[in-house]
Design an enzyme around this catalytic site. Structure first.
Site, PDB file in Angstrom:
ATOM      1  N   CYS A 175       0.871  -1.183   0.000  1.00  0.00           N
ATOM      2  CA  CYS A 175       0.000   0.000   0.000  1.00  0.00           C
ATOM      3  C   CYS A 175       0.901   1.224   0.000  1.00  0.00           C
ATOM      4  CB  CYS A 175      -0.929   0.001   1.210  1.00  0.00           C
ATOM      5  SG  CYS A 175      -1.923   1.501   1.355  1.00  0.00           S
ATOM      6  N   CYS A 187      -4.991   6.070  -4.014  1.00  0.00           N
ATOM      7  CA  CYS A 187      -4.310   4.773  -3.972  1.00  0.00           C
ATOM      8  C   CYS A 187      -2.921   4.964  -4.554  1.00  0.00           C
ATOM      9  CB  CYS A 187      -5.085   3.722  -4.758  1.00  0.00           C
ATOM     10  SG  CYS A 187      -4.275   2.106  -4.830  1.00  0.00           S
TER      11      CYS A 187
END
EC number: 5.1.1.7
Length: 278
Positions: free
Chosen positions: A76, A220
């Site tokens: 991530c 993201c």
């Protein structure tokens, strides 16, 4: 057990970050889901754990990521920036350059003088078996059939799998409809994050991402990296690209060679600290 945590976000992609070095933490999927619940828990897209590295010679910390559905994932990017700010603000390190172990390999975090964080995400993985994605050979884009319609997608792994779909207008893109259909497409055996990319110019894109196990998020980081890689190998984008997400802007740099690392720069913000019994 009572757990101390920090609530953080990177461009609105929000996290519960936990120091698992100085307190015992062993979270079940149910406990992760409770922490992530926006009514019954703290509320977040992902839960991040700071742990001791398995090899202290290679990394200063181990970085673990759990999606809101309770599943552990490999990478991530927005969380990585928050991770860097967290370990510095908690006094776990005073370094500006922080090597970190992840399930996808070692990444390098660099805290800039202005407080932004640059993450060396490593090179992209473009071969279908690396993503993983079912295809006979590597291509710059692939036809993907979804409910009788064929879409052209890019497929990239940034330590986690991404499908990138080019659209004319990101604001009207069918994220809510197509996102979950592509996420669970059988050609992606481990499911996939889905990016909807509008190319504004060779140096700028607009992007929305439907994250696997989460849904659409405000930002993201790995999705931004994957979109730039996909656009670049198709000859659409420059080496340095500003990526405008609903939560704000990231800057992505990739030289274009398959072995070259993808560099991501953006902010990370601590919102509050607290404790919770779970």
């Amino acid at each position: 057990m009572r757990i101390q945590f920090s609530k953080m976000h990177g461009l609105g992609n929000d996290f519960v970050v936990i120091d698992a070095i100085h307190q015992p933490v062993d979270l079940s999927p149910d406990q992760v889901r409770l922490l992530a619940h926006r009514r019954f828990g703290v509320g977040c897209d992902q839960v991040l754990l700071v742990e001791r590295p398995s090899d202290p010679a290679a990394a200063d910390f181990r970085y673990r990521i759990f999606n809101a559905d309770g599943n552990e994932v490999e990478q991530c990017g927005n969380g990585a920036r928050c991770f860097a700010v967290f370990v510095r603000e908690r006094g776990l390190t005073a370094k500006d350059h922080i090597p970190v172990e992840t399930a996808a390999g070692i990444i390098h975090l660099q805290v800039q003088p202005d407080g932004q964080v640059t993450v060396d995400m490593g090179p992209p993985r473009l071969k279908p078996w690396q993503i993983p994605f079912e295809a006979e050979s590597a291509m710059t884009s692939y036809p993907l059939e979804v409910e009788g319609e064929t879409y052209e997608i890019g497929a990239v792994s940034m330590g986690n799998p991404h499908a990138v779909l080019r659209v004319d207008n990101v604001q009207t893109a069918p994220v809510a409809r197509l996102g979950p259909l592509i996420e669970a497409h059988p050609r992606f055996p481990r499911h996939v994050n889905v990016g909807f990319m509008q190319v504004v110019s060779p140096g700028e894109i607009r992007l929305r991402v439907y994250e696997r196990g989460v849904g659409e998020t405000l930002a993201c980081g790995t999705g931004a990296c994957a979109a730039v890689v996909s656009g670049r190998i198709q000859g659409l984008l420059d080496e340095t690209v500003a990526v405008d997400l609903p939560g704000g802007r990231l800057v992505i740099n990739w030289a274009g060679q398959e072995e070259a690392p993808v560099m991501m720069t953006g902010p990370a913000t601590q919102v509050f600290t607290g404790s919770i019994d779970i």
